[in-house]
Write an enzyme that holds these catalytic residues in place. Sequence first.
Site, PDB file in Angstrom:
ATOM      1  N   GLY A  31       2.242  -1.493   0.057  1.00  9.47           N
ATOM      2  CA  GLY A  31       1.711  -2.830   0.260  1.00  9.47           C
ATOM      3  C   GLY A  31       1.598  -2.771   1.519  1.00  9.47           C
ATOM      4  N   LEU A  33      -1.642  -2.644   3.441  1.00 10.13           N
ATOM      5  CA  LEU A  33      -2.177  -1.847   3.421  1.00 10.13           C
ATOM      6  C   LEU A  33      -3.443  -1.968   4.878  1.00 10.13           C
ATOM      7  CD1 LEU A  33      -2.980  -1.428   0.454  1.00 10.13           C
ATOM      8  CD2 LEU A  33      -1.741  -0.482   1.336  1.00 10.13           C
ATOM      9  N   GLY A  36      -4.152   2.954   7.868  1.00 12.02           N
ATOM     10  CA  GLY A  36      -3.256   4.313   7.760  1.00 12.02           C
ATOM     11  C   GLY A  36      -3.701   4.334   6.486  1.00 12.02           C
ATOM     12  N   HIS A  37      -3.036   3.524   5.226  1.00  8.26           N
ATOM     13  CA  HIS A  37      -2.844   3.687   4.357  1.00  8.26           C
ATOM     14  C   HIS A  37      -4.242   4.207   3.360  1.00  8.26           C
ATOM     15  CE1 HIS A  37       0.614   0.728   4.715  1.00  8.26           C
ATOM     16  NE2 HIS A  37       0.846   1.614   4.408  1.00  8.26           N
ATOM     17  N   GLN A  61      15.765   1.277  -0.034  1.00 11.64           N
ATOM     18  CA  GLN A  61      15.664   2.454   1.322  1.00 11.64           C
ATOM     19  C   GLN A  61      15.640   1.338   2.501  1.00 11.64           C
ATOM     20  OE1 GLN A  61      11.077   3.198  -0.093  1.00 11.64           O
ATOM     21  NE2 GLN A  61      10.793   2.991   2.331  1.00 11.64           N
ATOM     22  N   GLY A 147       1.318   9.553   5.526  1.00  9.54           N
ATOM     23  CA  GLY A 147       1.174  10.055   6.434  1.00  9.54           C
ATOM     24  C   GLY A 147       1.817  10.655   7.303  1.00  9.54           C
ATOM     25  N   GLN A 148       1.766  11.140   9.052  1.00  7.67           N
ATOM     26  CA  GLN A 148       2.773  12.492   9.105  1.00  7.67           C
ATOM     27  C   GLN A 148       3.627  10.977  10.354  1.00  7.67           C
ATOM     28  OE1 GLN A 148       3.144  15.183  10.012  1.00  7.67           O
ATOM     29  NE2 GLN A 148       3.794  14.519  12.379  1.00  7.67           N
ATOM     30  N   ARG A 187       4.518  -2.805   9.960  1.00  6.91           N
ATOM     31  CA  ARG A 187       5.716  -3.911  11.135  1.00  6.91           C
ATOM     32  C   ARG A 187       4.960  -4.083  11.914  1.00  6.91           C
ATOM     33  NH1 ARG A 187       9.564  -0.184   9.042  1.00  6.91           N
ATOM     34  NH2 ARG A 187      11.182  -1.637   7.196  1.00  6.91           N
TER      35      ARG A 187
END
Length: 282
Positions: A31, A33, A36-37, A61, A147-148, A187
Amino acid sequence: MEVISKTNKLKAVLRKARCASLKIGFVPTMGALHAGHLALVQRAREAADLVLVSIFINPTQFGPNEDFEKYPRNLSHDVELLTRLGVDYVFAPGPEEIYPKGFDTFVEVKELSQPLCGETRPGHFRGVATVVAKLFSIVQPTIAFFGQKDAQQAILIKKMTADLDFPVEIKICPIVREADGLAMSSRNAYLSVEERSAAIVLYRSLQQAAGIILDGERNSASIRSMIEAAIEREALARIEYVEIVETKDLTPVEKIRGEILIALAVFIGKTRLIDNLLVSVP
Ligand code: PAF
């Protein structure tokens, strides 16, 4: 678009889709978002007949002193964005759906979990691999998109998918950046105005590294020192790691040849950011 919180309901919906031979495109997220998402979702929309996005802030995680509690949560805004992109289903389970009482099985990609982020985030990749394996089992997607930006995660998910024979095609999509180059991340919302401008140092140092490699520098230690010096000039930045590694197994590279990954983790104030650059040298 429908938001589903129960695993059994989702499985029933997807069973029908599979019977109709629909290609299922899956974008797992936590979430909050950002663009990138949304780029991953767009790729899924182009490639699949049915698009499913999961939104689950995966407790396993996060380490004990990490930001699980304060991780940004905004389901209704996320749902609005995904509706606009033509997503078919959002799977937003509660923790008990994914980790019911007595849950006792974990997936560990041993070697790839050790270096880079694994050194300071023990257990992080075990949590990621476990939740992604569980989501793959529930969703049984045709293609899944990552994503990279989370380069180590991407490599590890590919390895887990191969090792455990998940019949899922994994697509890794390029990093999406703000206009000044800062990699999109949920973040980034933690950064103050000063920190936000300081955060550009990650991308800038990677660009400088790309520049000296283009000029012929092949010595990894010199490139790392240059990156470290560039980051250290920024008063709000504190380096966690700067590494140059092989893309296949994340082992350190001494002389740059073929495709390598330059990966960084840097604290800007209290916020830990990561970024990376893939470099190919003939
Ligand atoms: O990249 C993320 O947002 C998470 O690590 C993932 C893949 C959704 C697993 O929780």
